[in-house]
Design a protein around this motif. Structure first.
Motif, PDB file in Angstrom:
ATOM      1  N   HIS A   1      -2.530   8.100   2.637  1.00 31.26           N
ATOM      2  CA  HIS A   1      -2.082   9.512   2.128  1.00 31.26           C
ATOM      3  C   HIS A   1      -2.976  10.144   0.981  1.00 31.26           C
ATOM      4  O   HIS A   1      -2.916  11.242   0.807  1.00 31.26           O
ATOM      5  CB  HIS A   1      -0.429   9.337   1.419  1.00 31.26           C
ATOM      6  N   GLY A   2      -3.903   9.080   0.642  1.00 29.95           N
ATOM      7  CA  GLY A   2      -4.658   9.575  -0.467  1.00 29.95           C
ATOM      8  C   GLY A   2      -5.258   8.653  -1.677  1.00 29.95           C
ATOM      9  O   GLY A   2      -4.793   7.475  -1.360  1.00 29.95           O
ATOM     10  N   PRO A   3      -5.719   9.173  -2.892  1.00 29.96           N
ATOM     11  CA  PRO A   3      -6.022   8.294  -3.830  1.00 29.96           C
ATOM     12  C   PRO A   3      -4.785   7.459  -4.368  1.00 29.96           C
ATOM     13  O   PRO A   3      -3.567   7.823  -4.430  1.00 29.96           O
ATOM     14  CB  PRO A   3      -6.470   9.197  -4.826  1.00 29.96           C
ATOM     15  N   ALA A   4      -5.207   6.316  -4.910  1.00 26.66           N
ATOM     16  CA  ALA A   4      -4.112   5.035  -5.013  1.00 26.66           C
ATOM     17  C   ALA A   4      -4.456   4.767  -6.661  1.00 26.66           C
ATOM     18  O   ALA A   4      -5.576   5.421  -7.306  1.00 26.66           O
ATOM     19  CB  ALA A   4      -4.098   3.919  -4.335  1.00 26.66           C
ATOM     20  N   VAL A   5      -3.869   3.773  -7.114  1.00 24.62           N
ATOM     21  CA  VAL A   5      -3.960   3.524  -8.609  1.00 24.62           C
ATOM     22  C   VAL A   5      -5.391   3.507  -9.313  1.00 24.62           C
ATOM     23  O   VAL A   5      -5.584   3.836 -10.367  1.00 24.62           O
ATOM     24  CB  VAL A   5      -2.929   2.126  -8.905  1.00 24.62           C
ATOM     25  N   PHE A   6      -6.241   2.693  -8.538  1.00 30.17           N
ATOM     26  CA  PHE A   6      -7.470   2.206  -9.041  1.00 30.17           C
ATOM     27  C   PHE A   6      -8.804   3.269  -8.423  1.00 30.17           C
ATOM     28  O   PHE A   6      -9.928   2.967  -8.479  1.00 30.17           O
ATOM     29  CB  PHE A   6      -7.861   0.966  -8.999  1.00 30.17           C
ATOM     30  N   PHE A   7      -8.184   4.303  -7.914  1.00 33.46           N
ATOM     31  CA  PHE A   7      -9.267   5.289  -7.260  1.00 33.46           C
ATOM     32  C   PHE A   7     -10.303   5.730  -8.205  1.00 33.46           C
ATOM     33  O   PHE A   7     -11.588   5.622  -7.871  1.00 33.46           O
ATOM     34  CB  PHE A   7      -8.487   6.620  -6.992  1.00 33.46           C
ATOM     35  N   GLY A   8     -10.042   5.803  -9.560  1.00 37.79           N
ATOM     36  CA  GLY A   8     -10.899   6.405 -10.780  1.00 37.79           C
ATOM     37  C   GLY A   8     -11.678   5.123 -11.128  1.00 37.79           C
ATOM     38  O   GLY A   8     -12.489   5.329 -12.221  1.00 37.79           O
TER      39      GLY A   8
ATOM     40  N   PRO B   1       0.850  -1.082  -0.073  1.00 33.99           N
ATOM     41  CA  PRO B   1      -0.027   0.046  -0.025  1.00 33.99           C
ATOM     42  C   PRO B   1       0.815   1.366   0.107  1.00 33.99           C
ATOM     43  O   PRO B   1       0.486   2.245  -0.448  1.00 33.99           O
ATOM     44  CB  PRO B   1      -0.850  -0.140   1.377  1.00 33.99           C
ATOM     45  N   GLU B   2       2.004   1.141   0.575  1.00 38.81           N
ATOM     46  CA  GLU B   2       3.184   2.434   0.458  1.00 38.81           C
ATOM     47  C   GLU B   2       3.245   2.941  -1.032  1.00 38.81           C
ATOM     48  O   GLU B   2       3.510   4.070  -1.264  1.00 38.81           O
ATOM     49  CB  GLU B   2       4.287   2.005   1.027  1.00 38.81           C
ATOM     50  N   ASP B   3       2.952   2.092  -2.007  1.00 43.62           N
ATOM     51  CA  ASP B   3       3.483   2.662  -3.410  1.00 43.62           C
ATOM     52  C   ASP B   3       1.616   2.893  -4.037  1.00 43.62           C
ATOM     53  O   ASP B   3       1.180   1.719  -4.442  1.00 43.62           O
ATOM     54  CB  ASP B   3       4.232   1.589  -4.264  1.00 43.62           C
ATOM     55  N   PRO B   4       1.440   3.891  -4.241  1.00 43.10           N
ATOM     56  CA  PRO B   4       0.067   4.231  -4.601  1.00 43.10           C
ATOM     57  C   PRO B   4       0.010   3.736  -6.269  1.00 43.10           C
ATOM     58  O   PRO B   4      -1.311   3.567  -6.725  1.00 43.10           O
ATOM     59  CB  PRO B   4      -0.134   5.723  -4.386  1.00 43.10           C
ATOM     60  N   ASN B   5       0.818   3.857  -6.770  1.00 46.44           N
ATOM     61  CA  ASN B   5       0.716   3.591  -8.289  1.00 46.44           C
ATOM     62  C   ASN B   5       1.175   2.210  -8.781  1.00 46.44           C
ATOM     63  O   ASN B   5       2.235   1.955  -9.268  1.00 46.44           O
ATOM     64  CB  ASN B   5       1.657   4.576  -9.167  1.00 46.44           C
ATOM     65  N   LEU B   6       0.675   1.198  -8.223  1.00 42.93           N
ATOM     66  CA  LEU B   6       1.358  -0.487  -8.319  1.00 42.93           C
ATOM     67  C   LEU B   6       0.073  -1.230  -8.477  1.00 42.93           C
ATOM     68  O   LEU B   6      -0.741  -1.108  -7.381  1.00 42.93           O
ATOM     69  CB  LEU B   6       2.128  -0.769  -7.239  1.00 42.93           C
ATOM     70  N   ALA B   7      -0.329  -2.239  -9.330  1.00 40.42           N
ATOM     71  CA  ALA B   7      -1.309  -3.090  -9.583  1.00 40.42           C
ATOM     72  C   ALA B   7      -0.576  -4.307  -9.415  1.00 40.42           C
ATOM     73  O   ALA B   7       0.598  -4.541  -9.497  1.00 40.42           O
ATOM     74  CB  ALA B   7      -1.782  -2.776 -10.716  1.00 40.42           C
TER      75      ALA B   7
END
Length: 220
Positions: free
Chosen positions: A135-142, A104-110
């Motif tokens: 910390h906020g939105p991550a990779v699949f927030f949208g 979860p520390e890396d927000p842009n990782l699938a």
């Protein structure tokens, strides 16, 4: 056998785990993003009712599918319509029996679920990711804002790009998750992209999963 060949064979064997058994574990949905905070001013978008998957279309009404691809691990995923461009790592089952999440520390990782087929093979490949972290939105927030007809591109380690077209976006309660419908093999190369969604409480986290249904339409 070289180190790379051994790694490939290990992934191949992991992929061949009995999918029926794994599906039973996953019938209650994915808890992979249970660390998401859900506490931001604007929550993640949720799919519209009209975006529900249409499983009744006939092969004659679908785009002609390319030939299925052989095994090759996912390397990167792009969903241009929601500005996703993220590396992909293999994930398995955690100690609680859930699909393991990327860190979860890396927000842009699938994460590609390594007990599913690889993207482009016959069957249903599964890619998961966090909706948010502390910390906020991550990779699949949208992810819930994905539209029918939009494209998802997966780069594989063999250098090929498997391109999928979305045909449904839905949110399912984790306690009433239709595992067979989501994970089942349709006989053609398909993809599911999954994150958390639905309602949120501090005690239980998100109560649902957003699921994008897509099928292979191009290989390049």
């Amino acid at each position: 056998m070289s180190a790379s060949e051994l790694a490939e064979e290990e992934q191949r064997q992991r992929r061949r785990a009995p999918w029926g058994v794994i599906a039973l574990v996953l019938l209650t949905g994915l808890a992979l993003v249970r660390n998401g905070s859900g506490e931001f001013d604007i929550g993640p978008p949720q799919p519209a009712t009209a975006a529900a998957a249409d499983n009744h279309t006939t092969p004659k009404t679908r785009p002609r599918a390319p030939a299925p691809l052989p095994f090759s691990v996912a390397d990167r995923i792009r969903i241009p319509s929601i500005q996703v461009d993220a590396p992909v790592m293999p994930v398995g089952i955690d100690e609680m029996g859930w699909v393991a999440a990327p860190p979860p520390e890396d927000p842009n990782l699938a994460g590609w679920f390594s007990s599913s087929v690889t993207p482009g093979e016959v069957g249903t490949a599964v890619v998961v990711g966090h909706v948010d972290n502390k910390h906020g939105p991550a990779v699949f927030f949208g992810l819930g804002a994905t539209k029918k007809g939009s494209f998802i591109e997966v780069r594989r380690q063999d250098g090929k790009f498997a391109v999928f077209q979305t045909y449904g976006i839905e949110v399912f309660e984790k306690n009433n998750f239709p595992g067979e419908r989501v994970y089942g093999n349709t006989g053609t190369p398909e993809l599911r992209v999954i994150t958390c969604g639905g309602g949120f409480s501090k005690q239980n986290g998100y109560d649902g999963n957003v699921v994008v249904f897509a099928r292979l339409v191009e290989v390049r």
